[in-house]
Every structure is written in structure tokens, then in C-alpha cells.
Design an enzyme around this catalytic site. Structure first.
Site, PDB file in Angstrom:
ATOM      1  N   ASN A  34     -10.685  -2.821  -6.414  1.00 11.40           N
ATOM      2  CA  ASN A  34      -9.854  -1.887  -7.178  1.00 11.40           C
ATOM      3  C   ASN A  34     -10.460  -1.481  -8.529  1.00 11.40           C
ATOM      4  O   ASN A  34     -10.031  -0.502  -9.137  1.00 11.40           O
ATOM      5  CB  ASN A  34      -8.435  -2.454  -7.405  1.00 11.40           C
ATOM      6  N   HIS A  85       2.931   3.051  -8.970  1.00  9.31           N
ATOM      7  CA  HIS A  85       2.714   1.628  -9.242  1.00  9.31           C
ATOM      8  C   HIS A  85       3.933   1.020  -9.957  1.00  9.31           C
ATOM      9  O   HIS A  85       4.324  -0.102  -9.674  1.00  9.31           O
ATOM     10  CB  HIS A  85       1.457   1.431 -10.099  1.00  9.31           C
ATOM     11  N   THR A 103     -10.786  -7.049  -5.700  1.00 11.66           N
ATOM     12  CA  THR A 103     -12.060  -6.945  -6.432  1.00 11.66           C
ATOM     13  C   THR A 103     -12.616  -5.515  -6.311  1.00 11.66           C
ATOM     14  O   THR A 103     -13.390  -5.090  -7.149  1.00 11.66           O
ATOM     15  CB  THR A 103     -13.092  -7.970  -5.897  1.00 11.66           C
ATOM     16  N   ASP A 107       0.838  -1.198   0.000  1.00 10.93           N
ATOM     17  CA  ASP A 107       0.000   0.000   0.000  1.00 10.93           C
ATOM     18  C   ASP A 107       0.877   1.253   0.000  1.00 10.93           C
ATOM     19  O   ASP A 107       1.969   1.248   0.566  1.00 10.93           O
ATOM     20  CB  ASP A 107      -0.905  -0.026   1.248  1.00 10.93           C
ATOM     21  N   GLY A 108       0.374   2.306  -0.610  1.00 15.43           N
ATOM     22  CA  GLY A 108       1.056   3.606  -0.534  1.00 15.43           C
ATOM     23  C   GLY A 108       1.690   4.071  -1.834  1.00 15.43           C
ATOM     24  O   GLY A 108       2.394   5.086  -1.851  1.00 15.43           O
ATOM     25  N   GLY A 128       0.289   5.433  -4.458  1.00 15.26           N
ATOM     26  CA  GLY A 128      -0.255   6.727  -4.877  1.00 15.26           C
ATOM     27  C   GLY A 128       0.347   7.861  -4.068  1.00 15.26           C
ATOM     28  O   GLY A 128       0.758   8.897  -4.613  1.00 15.26           O
TER      29      GLY A 128
HETATM   30  C1  FPP Z   1      -1.788   0.332  -3.327  1.00 14.24           C
HETATM   31  O1  FPP Z   1      -1.313   1.628  -3.536  1.00 14.24           O
HETATM   32  C2  FPP Z   1      -1.411  -0.593  -4.334  1.00 14.24           C
HETATM   33  C3  FPP Z   1      -2.258  -1.211  -5.240  1.00 14.24           C
HETATM   34  C4  FPP Z   1      -3.647  -0.878  -5.460  1.00 14.24           C
HETATM   35  C5  FPP Z   1      -1.838  -2.291  -6.066  1.00 14.24           C
HETATM   36  C6  FPP Z   1      -0.429  -2.725  -5.927  1.00 14.24           C
HETATM   37  C7  FPP Z   1       0.175  -2.641  -7.231  1.00 14.24           C
HETATM   38  C8  FPP Z   1       1.489  -2.623  -7.473  1.00 14.24           C
HETATM   39  C9  FPP Z   1       2.538  -2.755  -6.448  1.00 14.24           C
HETATM   40  C10 FPP Z   1       1.938  -2.423  -8.856  1.00 14.24           C
HETATM   41  C11 FPP Z   1       1.601  -3.579  -9.713  1.00 14.24           C
HETATM   42  C12 FPP Z   1       2.169  -4.815  -9.186  1.00 14.24           C
HETATM   43  C13 FPP Z   1       2.753  -5.729  -9.944  1.00 14.24           C
HETATM   44  C14 FPP Z   1       3.316  -6.907  -9.286  1.00 14.24           C
HETATM   45  C15 FPP Z   1       2.857  -5.571 -11.408  1.00 14.24           C
HETATM   46  P1  FPP Z   1      -2.374   2.773  -3.596  1.00 14.24           P
HETATM   47  O2  FPP Z   1      -2.531   3.174  -5.024  1.00 14.24           O
HETATM   48  O3  FPP Z   1      -3.636   2.357  -2.914  1.00 14.24           O
HETATM   49  O4  FPP Z   1      -1.655   3.884  -2.774  1.00 14.24           O
HETATM   50  P2  FPP Z   1      -2.347   5.073  -1.968  1.00 14.24           P
HETATM   51  O5  FPP Z   1      -3.121   4.420  -0.843  1.00 14.24           O
HETATM   52  O6  FPP Z   1      -1.183   5.849  -1.485  1.00 14.24           O
HETATM   53  O7  FPP Z   1      -3.216   5.803  -2.923  1.00 14.24           O
END
Ligand code: FPP
Length: 229
Positions: free
Chosen positions: A65, A33, A63, A16-17, A19
């Protein structure tokens, strides 16, 4: 007498994190990402080289996302496809087997093909199994397993349901969530029954094998009682 140390076999991570990491740098969320995917590789390598880790399960797409803006969902799908293709050489290098949990059928035929191909090509590796949770939701996994048992007229109990899940082999030892959030977000609810939890404020793109090692050092000394004394 010194207490026996816990052994770590099955690890799960909520990455997580991404973004927030990008926002802090004035970048678009998708850059987070991209960097996050690089960290997934580093951590998989660490797990492959670790003596006792057998599986590492990463929450890559839930699911829920699908509710994100369309451009971000499209980006994540493309990233997954290109990342997996590039990753084949590193799976071979690390001796890592690739598996998934979740509803792959919800993805495009092209992405499903890539996933099936990488699974087939890495099936013989045994240093670690990297499992990506893709289009995954734990309640759905449990409900579907119960439904299959019911349709076959089989009794639903802990043992039958536990083995009917998509991830029957995982009794998790350690669960880590990055970015300071402290919740499970419908992730491996059954498999996390007796796992140890660690929450770190580090954003996923800043997470390192070194930090994982520190967490494992704490995990091995935790007092796991499994309900006993
Ligand atoms: C959370 O960060 C992360 C995800 C929704 C998905 C995780 C995806 C990756 C690590 C990239 C793709 C992975 C692979 C293995 C190709 P967030 O977007 O929720 O962060 P935030 O809470 O700071 O907005």
C-alpha cells in the site's frame, strides 16, 4: 444423524472497495476509508458479542500500500492514529483487546506510540481480540520467522516455523474478502491453510454485521475435511 456444525473462532477479513464506494458517490477516495473505518468498528462489536469468535484480523495496510499516492498514504496514517485514539472507549465498551501484526517500525514514532498505548490499555479485555494487519506482508512474515530460527541454529519445520510467526495463535477458520475481488494479496498465507473462503461483491463501506451473520450461517454448515474424507 445431523452433521456437527463448524465452530468459528478465528476470522480474517480483507476490507476492499473503499475507493470504489467513494467514486460511486462522487467523493474523494479518502471518504471511503473514513466510512470503512466505521464498518471495522461495527464488525468488531459483532465479533465481541458473538459467542465463539476469539480473533478477528483486518487487513488495514499492506506492505504494497506504500505504492499509493502520497496524499492517500498520509491520510491513511492520520486516520489510523485518530481512529485508534477515538476507539479506546469502544474497545472498553466491547471488551475488545487490540493487537497488530506487521512491521509497525515502518510507521512514524507518534503512530507507533499510539499503537503501543492502545495495546497496553486494552490488554486485559477478553471478549474478542481485534488484530489489525499494518504494514503487513505474509511472505515477509514467513521469511523473517525462518531467518530468526536459522540464526538461532534451530531446525525449520512446520511446528517451529508455525510458532515463530508473528501470528502463531491463529489457525484461521474463515476468510472473507469484500468488493468482488477473489485473491489473497499476500495475506496470512500460512494461517489460511485450511480456512473457508467467502467472496462478496459488497464494497467494504456497505458491509454490515447482518451480511457477516449470513456468511457465518453458511460457514457453520460447510463441509470442512482438513484433507480427510
Ligand atoms: C481497500 O480499499 C482498503 C484499504 C487499502 C485499507 C483498508 C482501510 C480502511 C478500512 C480504513 C482504515 C482502517 C482503519 C481500521 C482505521 P481500496 O482503497 O483498495 O478500494 P478500491 O479497490 O475500491 O480502490
Amino acid at each position: 444423524m445431523s452433521k456437527e456444525k463448524n465452530i468459528l473462532k478465528n476470522l480474517a477479513i480483507i476490507m476492499d472497495g473503499n475507493g470504489r464506494w467513494a467514486k460511486e458517490r462522487g467523493l474523494v477516495r479518502t471518504k471511503g476509508h473514513e466510512q470503512g473505518a466505521n464498518i471495522t468498528r461495527d464488525i468488531t462489536q459483532y465479533c465481541a458479542e458473538h459467542e465463539t469468535i476469539e480473533t478477528v484480523t483486518f487487513y488495514a495496510f499492506s506492505t504494497e500500500n506504500w505504492k499509493r499516492p502520497k496524499y492517500e498514504v498520509t491520510f491513511l496514517m492520520k486516520l489510523l492514529d485518530s481512529w485508534l485514539k477515538n476507539e479506546l472507549q469502544t474497545y472498553h465498551k466491547f471488551g475488545a483487546k487490540f493487537e497488530t501484526v506487521g512491521n509497525i517500525e515502518g510507521f512514524s514514532p507518534k503512530l507507533q506510540e499510539t499503537i503501543a498505548y492502545i495495546k497496553k490499555e486494552t490488554a486485559h479485555h477478553s471478549n474478542v481480540t481485534q488484530i489489525l494487519a499494518l504494514n503487513y506482508g505474509s511472505r515477509e512474515e514467513i521469511a523473517k520467522a525462518a531467518n530468526r530460527l536459522a540464526k538461532r541454529g534451530e531446525e525449520i519445520n512446520e511446528e517451529s516455523l508455525g510458532t515463530e510467526l508473528q501470528t502463531p495463535y491463529i489457525d484461521l477458520d474463515l476468510m472473507i474478502r469484500t468488493s468482488g475481488e477473489q485473491r489473497l494479496s499476500n495475506y496470512l498465507l500460512w494461517q489460511n491453510s485450511y480456512s473457508e473462503f467467502f467472496f462478496t461483491p459488497t464494497l467494504w463501506p456497505d458491509f454490515t454485521p447482518r451480511e457477516l451473520e449470513d456468511i457465518i450461517d453458511q460457514y457453520v454448515n460447510r463441509n470442512r475435511r482438513f484433507g480427510g474424507l
